[in-house]
Each structure stands twice: as C-alpha cells, then as structure tokens.
Design a protein around this motif. Structure first.
Motif, PDB file in Angstrom:
ATOM      1  N   ASP A  15      32.595 -14.683 141.941  1.00  9.19           N
ATOM      2  CA  ASP A  15      33.656 -15.600 142.343  1.00  9.19           C
ATOM      3  C   ASP A  15      35.051 -15.024 142.114  1.00  9.19           C
ATOM      4  O   ASP A  15      36.036 -15.545 142.623  1.00  9.19           O
ATOM      5  CB  ASP A  15      33.506 -16.950 141.650  1.00  9.19           C
ATOM      6  N   ARG A  16      35.157 -13.941 141.373  1.00 10.16           N
ATOM      7  CA  ARG A  16      36.445 -13.293 141.097  1.00 10.16           C
ATOM      8  C   ARG A  16      36.561 -11.909 141.731  1.00 10.16           C
ATOM      9  O   ARG A  16      37.593 -11.259 141.618  1.00 10.16           O
ATOM     10  CB  ARG A  16      36.649 -13.140 139.587  1.00 10.16           C
ATOM     11  N   ALA A  18      37.029 -10.669 144.670  1.00 11.39           N
ATOM     12  CA  ALA A  18      38.113 -10.407 145.622  1.00 11.39           C
ATOM     13  C   ALA A  18      39.464 -10.244 144.929  1.00 11.39           C
ATOM     14  O   ALA A  18      40.394  -9.698 145.508  1.00 11.39           O
ATOM     15  CB  ALA A  18      38.184 -11.524 146.651  1.00 11.39           C
ATOM     16  N   GLU A  19      39.564 -10.708 143.683  1.00 11.25           N
ATOM     17  CA  GLU A  19      40.813 -10.594 142.932  1.00 11.25           C
ATOM     18  C   GLU A  19      40.980  -9.232 142.245  1.00 11.25           C
ATOM     19  O   GLU A  19      42.068  -8.918 141.770  1.00 11.25           O
ATOM     20  CB  GLU A  19      40.891 -11.705 141.883  1.00 11.25           C
ATOM     21  N   ILE A  20      39.918  -8.465 142.179  1.00 12.38           N
ATOM     22  CA  ILE A  20      39.989  -7.146 141.555  1.00 12.38           C
ATOM     23  C   ILE A  20      40.743  -6.222 142.495  1.00 12.38           C
ATOM     24  O   ILE A  20      40.363  -6.056 143.652  1.00 12.38           O
ATOM     25  CB  ILE A  20      38.575  -6.601 141.246  1.00 12.38           C
ATOM     26  N   ARG A  21      41.818  -5.631 142.022  1.00  8.37           N
ATOM     27  CA  ARG A  21      42.695  -4.855 142.887  1.00  8.37           C
ATOM     28  C   ARG A  21      42.673  -3.343 142.626  1.00  8.37           C
ATOM     29  O   ARG A  21      43.142  -2.567 143.440  1.00  8.37           O
ATOM     30  CB  ARG A  21      44.125  -5.360 142.745  1.00  8.37           C
ATOM     31  N   THR A  46      37.564  -6.380 147.346  1.00 10.52           N
ATOM     32  CA  THR A  46      38.492  -5.882 148.350  1.00 10.52           C
ATOM     33  C   THR A  46      39.079  -4.536 147.930  1.00 10.52           C
ATOM     34  O   THR A  46      39.630  -3.821 148.759  1.00 10.52           O
ATOM     35  CB  THR A  46      39.628  -6.891 148.588  1.00 10.52           C
TER      36      THR A  46
END
Length: 78
Positions: A15-16, A18-21, A46
């Motif tokens: 659930d997190r 996509a927030e990993i950059r 992403t």
C-alpha cells in the motif's frame, strides 16, 4: 515461531510502494520463510527497482541468503 511467521504475513509494503522514490534493490533468497514479496512489490513501485534472486543450489537459500553471505554481499555491494 510458526505463530510469529503467521502474524508477520499481515504486514506489507504494497500500500506504500508507489511512495518509494529512491532506487531500490530487492534481494530474494530461495526458501526464505519471510521472503517472496518482490514479485508483488517491484511492479507496485514507481522508483527504479532491481530484483536479484539468489538460489539455494548456489548456497544462498534461506533468510537473507542463509550461509551464502558472500553471494548476498555480491548482490548488495557488488
């Protein structure tokens, strides 16, 4: 221990993801009782992601590559 591993399965990064950059390395070791999530996690991210799979046949089976720490270190630091 079996209760611990059953409880551990409740936790996920999906659930997190996509927030990993930052670029991410996911290392999977064959027969790791708490591993196996890279196949789901990597596509949900992403950020640039690399998946490395270590095999028991090469001595890197089990949690964090078990006794195959040289192979794990090569994948992570190599």
């Amino acid at each position: 221990m079996s209760a611990y591993f059953a409880d551990l399965s409740r936790y996920t990064m999906l659930d997190r993801a996509a927030e990993i950059r930052c670029p991410t390395l996911l290392v999977e070791s064959e027969n790791d009782p708490v591993g196996g999530g890279a196949a789901l996690l990597a596509p949900a991210m992403t950020a640039p992601t690399t998946v490395v799979e270590l095999s028991a046949a090469r001595g890197a089976g089990g949690h964090c590559a078990g006794l195959g720490q040289f192979l794990w270190a090569q994948a992570v630091y190599g």
